[in-house]
Design a protein around this motif. Structure first.
Motif, PDB file in Angstrom:
ATOM      1  N   THR A 248       1.544 113.915  45.662  1.00 15.54           N
ATOM      2  CA  THR A 248       1.250 114.171  47.070  1.00 15.54           C
ATOM      3  C   THR A 248       0.018 115.077  47.119  1.00 15.54           C
ATOM      4  OG1 THR A 248       2.536 116.203  47.211  1.00 15.54           O
ATOM      5  CG2 THR A 248       3.734 114.130  47.609  1.00 15.54           C
TER       6      THR A 248
ATOM      7  N   TRP B  56       1.367 112.339  53.002  1.00 12.49           N
ATOM      8  CA  TRP B  56       1.392 111.089  52.236  1.00 12.49           C
ATOM      9  C   TRP B  56       1.946 111.334  50.840  1.00 12.49           C
ATOM     10  CZ3 TRP B  56      -1.481 111.250  47.791  1.00 12.49           C
ATOM     11  CH2 TRP B  56      -2.601 112.092  47.762  1.00 12.49           C
TER      12      TRP B  56
ATOM     13  N   VAL C 106       0.527 103.781  48.577  1.00 11.91           N
ATOM     14  CA  VAL C 106       0.360 105.031  49.310  1.00 11.91           C
ATOM     15  C   VAL C 106       1.262 104.959  50.539  1.00 11.91           C
ATOM     16  CG1 VAL C 106      -1.235 106.589  50.470  1.00 11.91           C
ATOM     17  CG2 VAL C 106      -2.038 105.205  48.530  1.00 11.91           C
TER      18      VAL C 106
ATOM     19  N   VAL D  98       2.400 106.679  53.898  1.00  7.94           N
ATOM     20  CA  VAL D  98       1.824 107.623  54.855  1.00  7.94           C
ATOM     21  C   VAL D  98       2.854 107.903  55.947  1.00  7.94           C
ATOM     22  CG1 VAL D  98      -0.087 108.085  56.432  1.00  7.94           C
ATOM     23  CG2 VAL D  98      -0.474 106.676  54.391  1.00  7.94           C
TER      24      VAL D  98
ATOM     25  N   TRP E 226      10.348 113.484  51.510  1.00  3.31           N
ATOM     26  CA  TRP E 226      10.241 112.304  50.654  1.00  3.31           C
ATOM     27  C   TRP E 226      11.430 112.264  49.696  1.00  3.31           C
ATOM     28  CZ3 TRP E 226       6.960 108.886  52.276  1.00  3.31           C
ATOM     29  CH2 TRP E 226       5.779 109.272  52.896  1.00  3.31           C
TER      30      TRP E 226
ATOM     31  N   ILE F 186      -6.909 106.566  53.951  1.00  2.00           N
ATOM     32  CA  ILE F 186      -6.111 106.970  55.107  1.00  2.00           C
ATOM     33  C   ILE F 186      -7.004 107.294  56.296  1.00  2.00           C
ATOM     34  CG2 ILE F 186      -4.561 108.762  56.003  1.00  2.00           C
ATOM     35  CD1 ILE F 186      -3.387 108.903  53.109  1.00  2.00           C
TER      36      ILE F 186
ATOM     37  N   ASN G  15      -5.076 106.677  60.061  1.00  2.00           N
ATOM     38  CA  ASN G  15      -3.681 107.112  59.972  1.00  2.00           C
ATOM     39  C   ASN G  15      -3.516 108.614  59.852  1.00  2.00           C
ATOM     40  OD1 ASN G  15      -3.213 104.315  59.746  1.00  2.00           O
ATOM     41  ND2 ASN G  15      -1.271 104.775  58.812  1.00  2.00           N
ATOM     42  N   ARG G  16      -4.538 109.369  59.954  1.00  2.00           N
ATOM     43  CA  ARG G  16      -4.422 110.842  59.829  1.00  2.00           C
ATOM     44  C   ARG G  16      -4.196 111.428  61.219  1.00  2.00           C
ATOM     45  NH1 ARG G  16      -3.126 113.342  55.823  1.00  2.00           N
ATOM     46  NH2 ARG G  16      -4.864 112.809  54.528  1.00  2.00           N
TER      47      ARG G  16
END
Length: 148
Positions: free
Chosen positions: A49, A65, A80, A82, A91, A141, A146-147
């Motif tokens: 990560t 992520w 990956v 996300v 996680w 990303i 996607n951030r």
């Protein structure tokens, strides 16, 4: 390749439903539940990560992520995972025993799905040929928006 899953868990009736896991029932770090991807056999697996590497460090972490790289059926690839912006789900990671990655929605306590108020989650998974580095992952990303 990109896969985005958005899901909502709602009671079938008019009463709340408790969504738990072995972790919410007292098993230390046994909080699987929610999204889970069981990977095929993988040689030379590496998992990391933005803040740590290895199963012991990333299992139970809350990060934007998580990456998994290795050799699948003779070809190298990186996955990956996300998390949705603002996610606090830890996680769930297994490298030894069986390969798998998930986000636990009931890590150490149950989540309650109320009628009219479903438990909602979202996750995006990128699958790329070859072994990506952290810089490549951050660029991917950010490029894909996607951030959060």
């Amino acid at each position: 390749w990109r896969l985005t899953l958005d899901f909502a868990l709602s009671p079938a009736g008019d009463r709340p439903v408790s969504l738990g896991s072995p972790g919410s029932n007292g098993r230390f770090e046994g909080g699987y539940g929610g999204f889970f991807w069981r990977l095929p056999a993988c040689a030379d697996a590496t998992v990391w990560t933005p803040s740590g590497a290895g199963e012991a460090e990333v299992h139970g972490s809350v990060t934007p992520w998580l990456a998994w790289a290795g050799t699948f059926d003779g070809a190298s690839a990186t996955l990956v995972f996300v998390a949705a912006g603002g996610s606090t789900d830890p996680w769930f990671v297994r490298v030894d025993g069986y390969p798998g990655v998930g986000q636990s929605l009931a890590w150490d306590s149950p989540v309650i799905a109320e009628p009219g108020a479903p438990v909602q989650r979202s996750i995006t998974v990128f699958v790329a040929d070859g072994i990506l580095g952290t810089t490549d992952i951050e660029a991917l990303i950010n490029q894909q928006g996607n951030r959060s």
